[in-house]
Design an enzyme around this catalytic site. Sequence first.
Site, mmCIF file in Angstrom:
data_model
loop_
_atom_site.group_PDB
_atom_site.id
_atom_site.type_symbol
_atom_site.label_atom_id
_atom_site.label_comp_id
_atom_site.label_asym_id
_atom_site.label_seq_id
_atom_site.Cartn_x
_atom_site.Cartn_y
_atom_site.Cartn_z
ATOM 1 N N ASP A 138 0.814 -1.209 0.000
ATOM 2 C CA ASP A 138 0.000 0.000 0.000
ATOM 3 C C ASP A 138 0.853 1.266 0.000
ATOM 4 O OD1 ASP A 138 -2.209 -1.669 0.186
ATOM 5 O OD2 ASP A 138 -2.208 -1.604 2.377
ATOM 6 N N LYS A 139 0.248 2.337 -0.449
ATOM 7 C CA LYS A 139 0.929 3.635 -0.500
ATOM 8 C C LYS A 139 1.592 3.983 0.826
ATOM 9 C CE LYS A 139 -0.081 8.584 -0.656
ATOM 10 N NZ LYS A 139 -1.144 9.612 -0.672
#
Length: 304
Positions: A138-139
């Site tokens: 994820d970011k």
Amino acid sequence: MNQFEFTVSEEQAQTRVDKLLTELMDDVSRSQIQLWIKEGHVTLNNESVKSNYKVEEADHLTVTIPEAVELEAVAEDIPLDVVYEDEDVIVINKPRGMVVHPAPGHPNGTLVNALLHHCSDLPGINGVIRPGIVHRIDKDTSGLLMVAKNDKAHESLVDQLKAKTTKRLYQTIVHGVIPHEHGTVDAPIGRDKRDRQSMAVTDDNGREAVTHFTVIETFEKYSYITCQLETGRTHQIRVHMKYIGHPVAGDPKYGPKKTLDIKGQALHASVLGFTHPRTGEEMVFEAPMPEDMKVLLKKLQDSR
């Protein structure tokens, strides 16, 4: 263009049109529906409609899905923390805040943009948007990612993920005191029907998801643990830890608002292991915990 038509039933009456269409159309988020409405791709009784309109029985809805526009990934000179690289694979330590590949809202500044500058001949097996990308984090999760530099390497690494032979270990700080040293969460994960932009443990549309965890240290209100992935579902650790009542600290989507002071979730992919696609050598890489997580952990240790 694909077109879908719906007639509102008695039970569906008085529901917001964006909410109803989200329920009726699998794998389409409410924000996407709202965008289509704004752009005029949704009509009610052959006329334009607003997202907050509450439908009535026998209303006729038409959704015309526009053709997808292929984003073009452009090479950008963005620094990369390269842990390992040869002619077949590259292992990157991704910083928190970096998106892995371009998407609406994140057309540039991604890991893919940086990789295209660093390696000009990445394979296109995953399409232009994700050249060489085998898996994602994820970011706002930091840590190790493996990227294939040719099609054979890509095929091998994907097969290893499917066979569950890769090693992926994460460090994380979670809410609450976990009372036992080891645990396994074996619960299927799928799209959350109440929020299409989130994932959830669900039997309806869930896919197998298994996370093993070990408690390293506990504090008054938090636990420092490691999680080993057996499968790799979207947001898996974040969803599983929320499911057992110990959401990841700093998680804006699945955690409480009152949490530790960190930008993004306190989750780091610290260990990555796989079999080299050409040599057959077993390779294991480690990335140190990012500085902001170290600071949080030190504060928790000092507060005891």
